[in-house]
Design a protein around this motif. Sequence first.
Motif, PDB file in Angstrom:
ATOM      1  N   GLN A 199      71.448  30.849  37.043  1.00  0.00           N
ATOM      2  CA  GLN A 199      69.905  30.693  37.306  1.00  0.00           C
ATOM      3  C   GLN A 199      69.550  29.008  37.048  1.00  0.00           C
ATOM      4  O   GLN A 199      68.860  28.509  37.786  1.00  0.00           O
ATOM      5  N   TRP A 200      70.276  28.638  36.178  1.00  0.00           N
ATOM      6  CA  TRP A 200      70.022  27.187  35.684  1.00  0.00           C
ATOM      7  C   TRP A 200      70.440  26.412  36.990  1.00  0.00           C
ATOM      8  O   TRP A 200      69.870  25.344  37.327  1.00  0.00           O
ATOM      9  N   ARG A 201      71.603  26.809  37.304  1.00  0.00           N
ATOM     10  CA  ARG A 201      72.442  25.863  38.487  1.00  0.00           C
ATOM     11  C   ARG A 201      71.401  25.641  39.465  1.00  0.00           C
ATOM     12  O   ARG A 201      71.067  24.626  40.168  1.00  0.00           O
ATOM     13  N   ARG A 202      70.847  27.041  39.969  1.00  0.00           N
ATOM     14  CA  ARG A 202      69.814  26.854  41.093  1.00  0.00           C
ATOM     15  C   ARG A 202      68.579  26.034  41.061  1.00  0.00           C
ATOM     16  O   ARG A 202      68.133  25.136  41.735  1.00  0.00           O
ATOM     17  N   TYR A 203      67.819  26.069  39.801  1.00  0.00           N
ATOM     18  CA  TYR A 203      66.905  25.312  39.098  1.00  0.00           C
ATOM     19  C   TYR A 203      67.394  23.962  39.470  1.00  0.00           C
ATOM     20  O   TYR A 203      66.589  22.827  39.704  1.00  0.00           O
ATOM     21  N   ALA A 204      68.323  23.525  38.675  1.00  0.00           N
ATOM     22  CA  ALA A 204      68.674  22.277  38.484  1.00  0.00           C
ATOM     23  C   ALA A 204      68.845  21.456  40.012  1.00  0.00           C
ATOM     24  O   ALA A 204      68.579  20.351  40.157  1.00  0.00           O
ATOM     25  N   HIS A 205      69.439  22.440  40.861  1.00  0.00           N
ATOM     26  CA  HIS A 205      69.546  21.736  42.081  1.00  0.00           C
ATOM     27  C   HIS A 205      68.368  21.385  43.060  1.00  0.00           C
ATOM     28  O   HIS A 205      68.112  20.411  43.543  1.00  0.00           O
ATOM     29  N   LEU A 206      67.383  22.547  42.866  1.00  0.00           N
ATOM     30  CA  LEU A 206      66.205  22.528  43.546  1.00  0.00           C
ATOM     31  C   LEU A 206      65.228  21.491  42.855  1.00  0.00           C
ATOM     32  O   LEU A 206      64.454  20.860  43.779  1.00  0.00           O
ATOM     33  N   LEU A 207      65.458  21.286  41.676  1.00  0.00           N
ATOM     34  CA  LEU A 207      64.161  20.322  40.781  1.00  0.00           C
ATOM     35  C   LEU A 207      65.194  18.767  40.597  1.00  0.00           C
ATOM     36  O   LEU A 207      64.266  18.164  40.074  1.00  0.00           O
ATOM     37  N   GLY A 208      65.978  18.809  40.765  1.00  0.00           N
ATOM     38  CA  GLY A 208      66.847  17.521  40.385  1.00  0.00           C
ATOM     39  C   GLY A 208      67.115  17.342  38.875  1.00  0.00           C
ATOM     40  O   GLY A 208      66.655  16.577  38.351  1.00  0.00           O
ATOM     41  N   LEU A 209      67.477  18.398  38.266  1.00  0.00           N
ATOM     42  CA  LEU A 209      67.854  18.521  36.656  1.00  0.00           C
ATOM     43  C   LEU A 209      69.041  18.059  36.178  1.00  0.00           C
ATOM     44  O   LEU A 209      70.053  18.163  36.759  1.00  0.00           O
ATOM     45  N   GLN A 210      69.244  17.513  35.067  1.00  0.00           N
ATOM     46  CA  GLN A 210      70.609  17.411  34.492  1.00  0.00           C
ATOM     47  C   GLN A 210      70.802  18.562  33.844  1.00  0.00           C
ATOM     48  O   GLN A 210      69.982  19.234  33.144  1.00  0.00           O
ATOM     49  N   LEU A 211      72.050  19.104  33.954  1.00  0.00           N
ATOM     50  CA  LEU A 211      72.335  20.491  33.410  1.00  0.00           C
ATOM     51  C   LEU A 211      73.663  20.353  32.381  1.00  0.00           C
ATOM     52  O   LEU A 211      74.696  19.919  32.787  1.00  0.00           O
TER      53      LEU A 211
END
Length: 347
Positions: A199-211
Motif C-alpha cells: 500500500q505504501w509502495r504505491r503511494y510512495a511511487h505516486l506521490l514521490g515519498l521517501q519510504l
Amino acid sequence: MDYQTFRGPDLRSARGAVRAALGPDVIIGSTREIPLDDGTARRAVEVRAALAPPSPHRSGVRPRPQPVSQVEHLEREIDRLRAEVRALAARRRTRDRATAALLASGVGERLAADLAVGSPKRASDEGVARWLRRELGARISLDAGVAERSGPRVVAAVGPTGAGKTTTLAKLAARARLDQGRRVTVVSFDAYRVGAVEQWRRYAHLLGLQLETSRDELAVARALAQPGADLVLVDTAGGAPGDETFATAARALGRVVDSPLHTLLVLPAFLGAEEAEHARAQYARLGADGLVVTKLDEALSAGGVLGLALAGLRVAYLCDGPRVPEDVAPASLERVLDALLAQGERA
Ligand SMILES: Nc1nc2c(ncn2[C@@H]2O[C@H](COP(=O)(O)OP(=O)(O)O)[C@@H](O)[C@H]2O)c(=O)[nH]1
Ligand SMILES: [Mg+2]
C-alpha cells in the motif's frame, strides 16, 4: 335573620324549594336529615334559609378591606407553589431536551448529564440547540492542521486496525507534497500485515515519498537525519500494546527528541463513547496528543469519539471519505460541532 324552613326528599330538591321561594341571594342557616313521619324509615332533608342582606357592593358602598383570611392566605401560597412547580418543570424539560440531544449525538451518559446541568431555564428547541452549540464549542479545543506547519516535524498515527491511519497519512503526505512541495518521508512500522507495505509502495511511487519500512525503532531518527528532511510521517500497526510492532513504534517515538512530535489517535466516527474511551486508554502509552476522526461519511454523528475532544484531546483533522488526498480537512470548530450534533440537533 329571618329563617324559614324548607324540605325535600333530598338536598337538591330542598335547595330548589329555597331558591323558588327566596331567589338566589340567600343565607343557609343549617341543613339536616330528618325522619319522614309517614311510618317508613325514609328520610327527608330540611334546609333553613333566610334572605341575604343587601350587599354593600350593590348598594354603592365601597367594601372595607378585609383582613386576609387564613383560607385566602393558603390559596395565595398554593398559587405561588404552583408557579414554582411549573417553572421547575419547564427547566427540567429544557435539561431533558439537552440531555436527549447529547445522547442522540452519541456522547456518553455521564458527560451528557454533566453538560446538561447548566442548560438555560426556559428555551425553545432552537434555543436549546443554540445553547448546546455554544456550550460544546467552549469546551472543544483544536490543534488543526499539525502536519501543515513548517519546519521539520514528525506526525505519527496510532489507533485500531482499519481506523484509517494509513489512508489519513497518505492524505497528509499528498497535501504536503502537492500543495506545499515539501520533502516527505514515511516510516511504516506496519511491516507484518500482508499488503501494508505494498500500500505504501504505491503511494510512495505516486506521490514521490521517501519510504522506510523498517522494524527498527531507529528508522525515525534515520529519516530525520537525512539531508533536507522535513515532514516525517510514522505509520503504525493497530495491534494491542503488548505487540512487537507497537513496542517498536513506542520506542521509536520516544527517541524523537529534537523535532516536534505529534501523535495522532485515529478513530472512526461511528465508535461509541465507551469504545472511544477504551481506545484512548489503550493507546495512551504512545502519548496521543491529537485526534483524527475518520469515516464521518459513514456515521450519523460522531459524539462518541468527539467526547474525547470534550475531555481535552485536541482535534487535528476530520476525514469524510476514503479518497486521497481530497477527503481530509484540518479541524474547524464549526465542522467539529456539525459532526458532533448531526444527529442530536434533530432529536
Ligand atoms: N468511507 C471512508 N473510508 C475510509 C476513510 N478513511 C479510511 N477509509 C477506508 O478504511 C479502510 C481502512 O483504512 P486504512 O487506512 O487501511 O486503516 P488502518 O488499518 O488504520 O491503516 C480502507 O478501505 C480505507 O479506504 C474515511 O474517512 N471514510
Ligand atoms: Mg494501515
